[in-house]
Design a protein around this motif. Structure first.
Motif, PDB file in Angstrom:
ATOM      1  N   SER A   7      -1.806   5.481   4.767  1.00  0.00           N
ATOM      2  CA  SER A   7      -2.327   4.283   4.100  1.00  0.00           C
ATOM      3  C   SER A   7      -3.837   4.257   3.973  1.00  0.00           C
ATOM      4  N   SER A   8      -4.556   4.972   4.864  1.00  0.00           N
ATOM      5  CA  SER A   8      -6.011   4.880   4.894  1.00  0.00           C
ATOM      6  C   SER A   8      -6.648   6.259   4.974  1.00  0.00           C
ATOM      7  N   ASP A  53       0.384   1.391  13.409  1.00  0.00           N
ATOM      8  CA  ASP A  53      -0.475   0.326  12.896  1.00  0.00           C
ATOM      9  C   ASP A  53      -1.657   0.148  13.845  1.00  0.00           C
ATOM     10  N   ARG A  77      -7.404   0.152   4.316  1.00  0.00           N
ATOM     11  CA  ARG A  77      -6.265   0.753   3.618  1.00  0.00           C
ATOM     12  C   ARG A  77      -6.539   0.866   2.122  1.00  0.00           C
ATOM     13  N   LYS A 102      -1.391   1.112  -0.086  1.00  0.00           N
ATOM     14  CA  LYS A 102      -0.482   0.228   0.645  1.00  0.00           C
ATOM     15  C   LYS A 102       0.965   0.363   0.194  1.00  0.00           C
ATOM     16  N   ASP A 103       1.176   0.813  -1.035  1.00  0.00           N
ATOM     17  CA  ASP A 103       2.535   0.872  -1.555  1.00  0.00           C
ATOM     18  C   ASP A 103       2.719   2.153  -2.368  1.00  0.00           C
TER      19      ASP A 103
END
Length: 369
Positions: free
Chosen positions: A14-15, A45, A53, A56-57
């Motif tokens: 995510s990041s 997390d 992030r 995210k999707d």
């Protein structure tokens, strides 16, 4: 082709802040999913990635977060039923996560080490931050960021049943060659690391001091506030992956700097090497064994040991020679080192591991009976 259900437990998808894992996983898993496999990514997390992030999707896999080892057990059935589970390096509580996965999964379990020389140096010191020697023989495949002699070491000394090179790569659609006005003569993109800093000093800071008329930039987080940057060195704290191609395109040349453990091991290309080359940006790199197997020195990449080596290129190479270097590197990367190439390699090695498991199972049942 049989569709694989793969679960990945990696440092981050995510990041991309402060790590090269995210872009590596994004390119690899997007290409793997394009081969019609099902991918689930489980990410710990943690606050420093939660606040930065930039994906995210994802549209190529399902991404979910867990808060602790105990919380990870919510995914017990998913891990148990997967055709393959891939645990990455630097996963928080990685030893415990690896042990849990090995005890829970009923099919192939693999380790993807995006930091192999650092990992091996840690094991030598008895530092088992995310991997312990006892786990290695029970990973069906050890995917290694590092190739060459390190693969033999992993099998001979640590008992890996199958150590396979899985270099970083690049998604060429995400890293195109752009036509941008040049802003810097030499750029560097990378998170601060104490063992990279001396090379950065030698190959970028010293040239900047010697050539105040040239323009330089260092982009990446976590650099100490007390570094005395020359006036002609611009600092950018973070550049999201979506802006990397434009960053490279605005650079006449970009610098590749390798961590000390990677230099000692050799055969350890960073993801930035592939990304910059895919963008057609000419690369000046430090020197390590195996780099010539990826890009040909003086034809596809420039190797530099001293600041004067860098200044010679920046000050004397004509534009056509510079552009030719970048074009040839781009062609080589697109022919051999894209995420599609890596996904095909990982697929082959996972199927081979599945086959070994199926061959061993009848023997195990016979022994038990």
């Amino acid at each position: 082709m049989t569709k694989l259900r793969v679960v990945v437990l990696g440092l981050s998808l995510s990041s991309s802040w402060g790590n090269g894992h995210a872009t590596t996983f994004r390119a690899l898993l997007r290409a793997f999913a394009a081969r019609h496999h099902d991918v689930q990514f489980l990410e710990r997390d943690v606050p420093w990635y939660a606040s930065h992030r930039d994906l995210k999707d994802p549209d190529f896999c399902r991404l979910e977060f867990y808060s602790s080892l105990e919380d990870l057990k919510r995914y017990q059935d998913l891990i148990k039923e997967a055709d393959a589970v891939l645990v990455g390096s630097y996963v928080p509580d990685g030893v415990e996560v690896g042990r849990y996965v090995q005890q829970t999964a009923q099919s192939v379990v693999a380790f993807y080490d995006i930091d192999t020389p650092v990992t091996l140096a840690k094991l030598e010191r008895g530092d088992y931050e995310y991997l312990a020697p006892g786990l290695i023989p029970d990973y069906d495949v050890y995917f290694s960021f590092t190739g060459g002699p390190t693969l033999d070491l992993l099998m001979a000394r640590y008992g890996s049943p199958a150590a396979r090179a899985l270099y970083c790569s690049v998604d060429p659609e995400a890293y195109p060659s752009l036509d941008e006005e040049k802003r810097w003569d030499l750029s560097y993109l990378g998170t601060y690391s104490p063992d990279r800093q001396p090379t950065l000093e030698r190959l970028l800071i010293e040239p900047a001091l010697k050539a105040p008329h040239l323009r330089f930039v260092v982009a990446g987080p976590q650099y100490p506030a007390d570094i005395d940057w020359p006036e002609n060195v611009e600092r950018i704290d973070h550049i999201p992956p979506s802006d990397h191609p434009a960053f490279y395109a605005r650079s006449r040349y970009t610098l590749n700097v390798t961590r000390a453990d990677m230099i000692r091991a050799g055969y350890s290309p960073s993801v930035r090497l592939f990304e910059a080359a895919a963008c057609g940006t000419p690369i000046i790199s430090d020197v390590w064994d195996g780099i010539e197997t990826l890009l040909e020195p003086d034809r596809e990449i420039v190797l530099a040991r001293r600041s004067d080596d860098v200044l010679t290129v920046l000050g004397t190479w004509p534009d056509n020679k510079r552009k030719d270097l970048g074009s040839r590197a781009r062609h080589r990367i697109l022919e051999e080192h894209t995420s599609a190439h890596r996904a095909a390699s990982m697929e082959r090695d996972l199927f081979e591991a599945l086959q070994r498991r199926h061959q061993e199972r009848p023997l195990a049942l016979a022994v038990e009976s």
